[in-house]
Scaffold this motif. Structure first.
Motif: not given
Length: 138
Positions: A80-82, A119, A123, A125
């Motif tokens: 994910f790109y947060l 995480d 996953n 991040w």
């Protein structure tokens, strides 16, 4: 935009939304609530075995789903790109609540301040803040 995508989507969901299958969904949900201020929107349980069938979480303005991994869905990972306002704060929170640090916050050549964590479910991040008010291809 192509009209095929002009359809109802529940609040917080985009045209593409993440769906994670993880071995320990409660651990990940707890981590996301603590580290990234995730809000639980909905939870449904599997009536046959008590597993999590589906949890909807919202981080900022984005919703995504988490489910108990079984069978062919075991060991799936994603990234994910947060986008956040304070990379250093969120990076620190993630590490405090059990994330493995992939790389420390730094200013990147492509004009983002960014860090990377993994995480508890494996996953990736990328925690990022755009340092300029323009897109990546402008």
């Amino acid at each position: 935009m192509n009209k095929i995508f002009d359809t109802y989507r529940p609040e917080g969901f985009g045209t593409v939304s993440g769906y994670l299958f993880v071995e320990n969904p409660n651990e990940l949900i707890d981590f996301l609530k603590k580290a990234f201020y995730a809000e639980e929107i909905n939870r449904s349980m599997n009536s046959q075995n008590g597993d999590i069938a589906n949890v909807i979480l919202k981080i900022g303005s984005s919703c995504f789903m988490i489910s108990q991994a079984r069978g062919q869905f075991l060991h799936m990972r994603t990234a994910f790109y947060l986008y956040v306002d304070d990379v250093d704060e969120i990076h620190k929170r993630a590490a405090e609540f059990g994330a493995k640090v992939e790389f420390e916050p730094a200013d990147m050549d492509y004009q983002d301040r960014q860090s990377g964590i993994i995480d508890p479910s494996g996953n990736y991040w990328w925690i990022s803040k755009r340092l300029v008010a323009k897109g990546y291809h402008e």
